[in-house]
Design a protein around this motif. Structure first.
Motif, PDB file in Angstrom:
ATOM      1  N   VAL A 193      37.907  44.024  34.084  1.00  0.00           N
ATOM      2  CA  VAL A 193      37.893  45.027  35.148  1.00  0.00           C
ATOM      3  C   VAL A 193      39.211  45.791  35.084  1.00  0.00           C
ATOM      4  CG1 VAL A 193      37.727  45.505  37.604  1.00  0.00           C
ATOM      5  CG2 VAL A 193      36.394  43.635  36.626  1.00  0.00           C
ATOM      6  N   VAL A 194      39.120  47.108  34.922  1.00  0.00           N
ATOM      7  CA  VAL A 194      40.282  47.983  34.881  1.00  0.00           C
ATOM      8  C   VAL A 194      40.421  48.645  36.250  1.00  0.00           C
ATOM      9  CG1 VAL A 194      41.365  49.961  33.764  1.00  0.00           C
ATOM     10  CG2 VAL A 194      39.928  48.398  32.417  1.00  0.00           C
ATOM     11  N   VAL A 195      41.566  48.462  36.886  1.00  0.00           N
ATOM     12  CA  VAL A 195      41.815  49.024  38.212  1.00  0.00           C
ATOM     13  C   VAL A 195      42.982  50.002  38.110  1.00  0.00           C
ATOM     14  CG1 VAL A 195      42.329  48.537  40.629  1.00  0.00           C
ATOM     15  CG2 VAL A 195      41.054  46.860  39.265  1.00  0.00           C
ATOM     16  N   HIS A 196      42.747  51.230  38.527  1.00  0.00           N
ATOM     17  CA  HIS A 196      43.806  52.232  38.483  1.00  0.00           C
ATOM     18  C   HIS A 196      44.658  52.161  39.747  1.00  0.00           C
ATOM     19  CE1 HIS A 196      42.581  54.455  34.810  1.00  0.00           C
ATOM     20  NE2 HIS A 196      41.485  53.753  35.041  1.00  0.00           N
ATOM     21  N   GLY A 197      45.950  52.483  39.594  1.00  0.00           N
ATOM     22  CA  GLY A 197      46.938  52.222  40.627  1.00  0.00           C
ATOM     23  C   GLY A 197      46.586  52.739  41.990  1.00  0.00           C
ATOM     24  N   ARG A 198      46.032  53.932  42.066  1.00  0.00           N
ATOM     25  CA  ARG A 198      45.747  54.507  43.384  1.00  0.00           C
ATOM     26  C   ARG A 198      44.649  53.743  44.116  1.00  0.00           C
ATOM     27  NH1 ARG A 198      42.492  60.091  41.866  1.00  0.00           N
ATOM     28  NH2 ARG A 198      40.626  59.093  40.986  1.00  0.00           N
ATOM     29  N   ALA A 199      43.849  52.947  43.378  1.00  0.00           N
ATOM     30  CA  ALA A 199      42.749  52.192  43.989  1.00  0.00           C
ATOM     31  C   ALA A 199      43.161  50.783  44.386  1.00  0.00           C
ATOM     32  CB  ALA A 199      41.564  52.130  43.019  1.00  0.00           C
ATOM     33  N   GLY A 216      37.628  36.025  32.791  1.00  0.00           N
ATOM     34  CA  GLY A 216      37.811  37.434  32.460  1.00  0.00           C
ATOM     35  C   GLY A 216      39.209  37.952  32.771  1.00  0.00           C
ATOM     36  N   LEU A 217      39.436  39.221  32.448  1.00  0.00           N
ATOM     37  CA  LEU A 217      40.774  39.810  32.506  1.00  0.00           C
ATOM     38  C   LEU A 217      40.796  40.996  33.463  1.00  0.00           C
ATOM     39  CD1 LEU A 217      43.620  39.586  31.088  1.00  0.00           C
ATOM     40  CD2 LEU A 217      42.835  41.438  29.593  1.00  0.00           C
ATOM     41  N   LEU A 218      41.801  41.011  34.343  1.00  0.00           N
ATOM     42  CA  LEU A 218      42.076  42.165  35.187  1.00  0.00           C
ATOM     43  C   LEU A 218      43.154  43.013  34.526  1.00  0.00           C
ATOM     44  CD1 LEU A 218      42.310  40.916  38.899  1.00  0.00           C
ATOM     45  CD2 LEU A 218      40.635  42.493  37.934  1.00  0.00           C
ATOM     46  N   VAL A 219      42.913  44.329  34.448  1.00  0.00           N
ATOM     47  CA  VAL A 219      43.880  45.248  33.859  1.00  0.00           C
ATOM     48  C   VAL A 219      44.217  46.307  34.903  1.00  0.00           C
ATOM     49  CG1 VAL A 219      44.354  46.881  32.010  1.00  0.00           C
ATOM     50  CG2 VAL A 219      42.918  44.876  31.562  1.00  0.00           C
ATOM     51  N   PHE A 220      45.494  46.421  35.244  1.00  0.00           N
ATOM     52  CA  PHE A 220      45.946  47.425  36.190  1.00  0.00           C
ATOM     53  C   PHE A 220      46.630  48.554  35.412  1.00  0.00           C
ATOM     54  CE2 PHE A 220      45.832  43.463  38.581  1.00  0.00           C
ATOM     55  CZ  PHE A 220      45.100  43.843  39.709  1.00  0.00           C
ATOM     56  N   GLU A 253      49.707  38.267  31.903  1.00  0.00           N
ATOM     57  CA  GLU A 253      49.796  38.228  30.434  1.00  0.00           C
ATOM     58  C   GLU A 253      50.606  39.383  29.856  1.00  0.00           C
ATOM     59  OE1 GLU A 253      45.936  37.695  28.694  1.00  0.00           O
ATOM     60  OE2 GLU A 253      45.705  35.705  29.569  1.00  0.00           O
ATOM     61  N   HIS A 254      50.567  40.555  30.496  1.00  0.00           N
ATOM     62  CA  HIS A 254      51.337  41.696  30.006  1.00  0.00           C
ATOM     63  C   HIS A 254      51.923  42.449  31.189  1.00  0.00           C
ATOM     64  CE1 HIS A 254      48.135  41.174  26.884  1.00  0.00           C
ATOM     65  NE2 HIS A 254      49.159  41.319  26.063  1.00  0.00           N
ATOM     66  N   VAL A 255      53.158  42.877  31.068  1.00  0.00           N
ATOM     67  CA  VAL A 255      53.767  43.837  31.982  1.00  0.00           C
ATOM     68  C   VAL A 255      54.507  44.844  31.113  1.00  0.00           C
ATOM     69  CG1 VAL A 255      55.372  44.230  33.874  1.00  0.00           C
ATOM     70  CG2 VAL A 255      54.031  42.122  33.822  1.00  0.00           C
ATOM     71  N   TRP A 256      53.953  46.040  31.010  1.00  0.00           N
ATOM     72  CA  TRP A 256      54.542  47.056  30.131  1.00  0.00           C
ATOM     73  C   TRP A 256      54.868  48.312  30.919  1.00  0.00           C
ATOM     74  CZ3 TRP A 256      49.976  46.239  26.311  1.00  0.00           C
ATOM     75  CH2 TRP A 256      50.248  45.140  25.487  1.00  0.00           C
ATOM     76  N   VAL A 257      56.073  48.796  30.737  1.00  0.00           N
ATOM     77  CA  VAL A 257      56.441  50.126  31.210  1.00  0.00           C
ATOM     78  C   VAL A 257      56.206  51.082  30.049  1.00  0.00           C
ATOM     79  CG1 VAL A 257      58.319  51.605  31.998  1.00  0.00           C
ATOM     80  CG2 VAL A 257      58.109  49.274  32.881  1.00  0.00           C
ATOM     81  N   LEU A 258      55.486  52.155  30.304  1.00  0.00           N
ATOM     82  CA  LEU A 258      55.094  53.063  29.238  1.00  0.00           C
ATOM     83  C   LEU A 258      55.982  54.302  29.232  1.00  0.00           C
ATOM     84  CD1 LEU A 258      51.206  52.928  29.750  1.00  0.00           C
ATOM     85  CD2 LEU A 258      52.661  51.422  28.361  1.00  0.00           C
ATOM     86  N   SER A 259      56.406  54.686  28.045  1.00  0.00           N
ATOM     87  CA  SER A 259      57.157  55.930  27.867  1.00  0.00           C
ATOM     88  C   SER A 259      56.963  56.396  26.441  1.00  0.00           C
ATOM     89  CB  SER A 259      58.648  55.731  28.161  1.00  0.00           C
ATOM     90  OG  SER A 259      59.227  54.830  27.229  1.00  0.00           O
ATOM     91  N   GLY A 268      54.109  55.701  32.862  1.00  0.00           N
ATOM     92  CA  GLY A 268      53.118  54.837  33.493  1.00  0.00           C
ATOM     93  C   GLY A 268      53.438  53.382  33.253  1.00  0.00           C
ATOM     94  N   GLY A 269      52.474  52.535  33.561  1.00  0.00           N
ATOM     95  CA  GLY A 269      52.649  51.101  33.364  1.00  0.00           C
ATOM     96  C   GLY A 269      51.309  50.425  33.153  1.00  0.00           C
ATOM     97  N   LEU A 270      51.347  49.229  32.599  1.00  0.00           N
ATOM     98  CA  LEU A 270      50.142  48.450  32.346  1.00  0.00           C
ATOM     99  C   LEU A 270      50.436  46.989  32.654  1.00  0.00           C
ATOM    100  CD1 LEU A 270      47.252  48.973  31.083  1.00  0.00           C
ATOM    101  CD2 LEU A 270      48.177  47.998  28.988  1.00  0.00           C
ATOM    102  N   ILE A 271      49.621  46.385  33.514  1.00  0.00           N
ATOM    103  CA  ILE A 271      49.767  44.973  33.877  1.00  0.00           C
ATOM    104  C   ILE A 271      48.421  44.304  33.666  1.00  0.00           C
ATOM    105  CG2 ILE A 271      50.296  43.333  35.719  1.00  0.00           C
ATOM    106  CD1 ILE A 271      51.979  45.511  37.041  1.00  0.00           C
ATOM    107  N   THR A 272      48.388  43.198  32.940  1.00  0.00           N
ATOM    108  CA  THR A 272      47.146  42.446  32.770  1.00  0.00           C
ATOM    109  C   THR A 272      47.319  41.058  33.380  1.00  0.00           C
ATOM    110  OG1 THR A 272      47.637  41.477  30.600  1.00  0.00           O
ATOM    111  CG2 THR A 272      46.705  43.691  30.627  1.00  0.00           C
ATOM    112  N   VAL A 273      46.287  40.624  34.095  1.00  0.00           N
ATOM    113  CA  VAL A 273      46.334  39.364  34.835  1.00  0.00           C
ATOM    114  C   VAL A 273      45.023  38.616  34.597  1.00  0.00           C
ATOM    115  CG1 VAL A 273      46.580  38.273  37.093  1.00  0.00           C
ATOM    116  CG2 VAL A 273      47.744  40.449  36.632  1.00  0.00           C
ATOM    117  N   ARG A 274      45.132  37.316  34.312  1.00  0.00           N
ATOM    118  CA  ARG A 274      43.938  36.488  34.148  1.00  0.00           C
ATOM    119  C   ARG A 274      43.844  35.508  35.325  1.00  0.00           C
ATOM    120  NH1 ARG A 274      41.014  36.371  29.747  1.00  0.00           N
ATOM    121  NH2 ARG A 274      42.774  37.075  28.464  1.00  0.00           N
TER     122      ARG A 274
END
Length: 287
Positions: A193-199, A216-220, A253-259, A268-274
């Motif tokens: 499940v991919v959840v965008h920040g504003r949601a 399963g995996l949650l992706v923010f 599992e992941h915390v990434w700051v994107l540039s 932006g950023g990407l965080i994945t949580v199981r």
């Protein structure tokens, strides 16, 4: 910077098809965008992620039906921040193949393509950097679950996206299901499940967890504003919501700051949580 043009076999200004593929690619991705006038002879396989950070315009009008079939494997690299010039019949065909919005399709190459690319450039850069981070996460998770080419299709659910572009990241036979309301997520239906920040909210996290298959995996996915907490919870608050929702039974599992590159502004950023179980709904009553 002016746009570059791949003329290929069709003549006119720009780079023709007489150079080796690597030289062709290096001579093209040097401006603020690239026009691909002959997509059939274009060396798609030699273009890397760095090149795809700039917008492209692909002109399909001289392609026949057989050409379009051949191009189906490469056109999914296009994003809503690229443009496709196509006939009406080609548009109808491509709408079934490409998760692109209506304004991605044009009837002709603009007279001032440089102005168009200038409008698209920053948006394409942000989306390209996100793609470079998100695509391997999604593909690796699907592979780990059943294999990329498995006969059993999996569902990736997406909450709060502006468009359906994420579908382009999914290998067949896996599918994307988009929803705007957390209540529309189906329980135990999705591998990711991919959840965008504003949601992001406690209720959205609870619904997303419910929608996940076991393990399963949650992706923010966070845009620049979400990273700073201006369009939804900042990362620290998001993790606090996860702690409450799962009673700390989850693995980040992941915390990434994107540039664009180190030292450049955050895009932006990407965080994945199981989640591992131990759910607690937003009202605080244990489940």
């Amino acid at each position: 910077m002016s746009p570059t043009r791949y003329a290929g076999r069709f003549g006119g200004p720009g780079v023709d098809d007489s150079q080796p593929g690597p030289a062709t690619v290096e001579s093209l991705f040097t401006g603020n965008g690239t026009i691909i006038a002959d997509p059939v002879s274009f060396p798609w396989a030699l273009v890397d992620d760095g090149h795809w950070r700039q917008p492209v315009l692909v002109d399909l009008r001289q392609c026949n039906d057989t050409d379009l079939v051949a191009l189906r494997t490469v056109l999914p690299v296009l994003t809503p921040d690229d443009r496709v010039v196509a006939s009406e019949a080609q548009r109808q065909e491509l709408r079934r193949e490409l998760p692109l919005p209506e304004d991605s399709f044009l009837g002709d190459v603009p007279d001032d393509a440089s102005a168009l690319f200038a409008l698209l450039h920053e948006r394409k850069l942000r989306r390209a950097v996100l793609r470079e981070a998100l695509a391997p996460v999604v593909r690796d998770e699907l592979w780990a679950t059943v294999g990329i080419e498995a006969s059993r299709p999996l569902v990736v659910a997406e909450l709060g996206a502006d468009d359906g572009w994420t579908e382009a990241l999914l290998p067949k036979p896996h599918t994307l299901e988009r929803v705007d309301d957390p209540g529309d997520l189906t329980a135990d239906s999705a591998a990711i499940v991919v959840v965008h920040g504003r949601a992001v909210s406690p209720s959205a996290i609870a619904a997303a967890r419910s929608a996940l298959n076991p393990g399963g995996l949650l992706v923010f996915v966070l845009d620049e504003a979400a990273v700073h907490g201006a369009s939804g919870p900042a990362p620290q608050s998001l993790i606090a919501m996860m702690n409450e929702s799962t009673s700390h039974h989850h693995v980040v599992e992941h915390v990434w700051v994107l540039s664009e590159r180190p030292g450049r502004p955050i895009t932006g950023g990407l965080i994945t949580v199981r989640p591992l179980g131990g759910a607690t709904p937003p009202d605080g009553d244990p489940t």
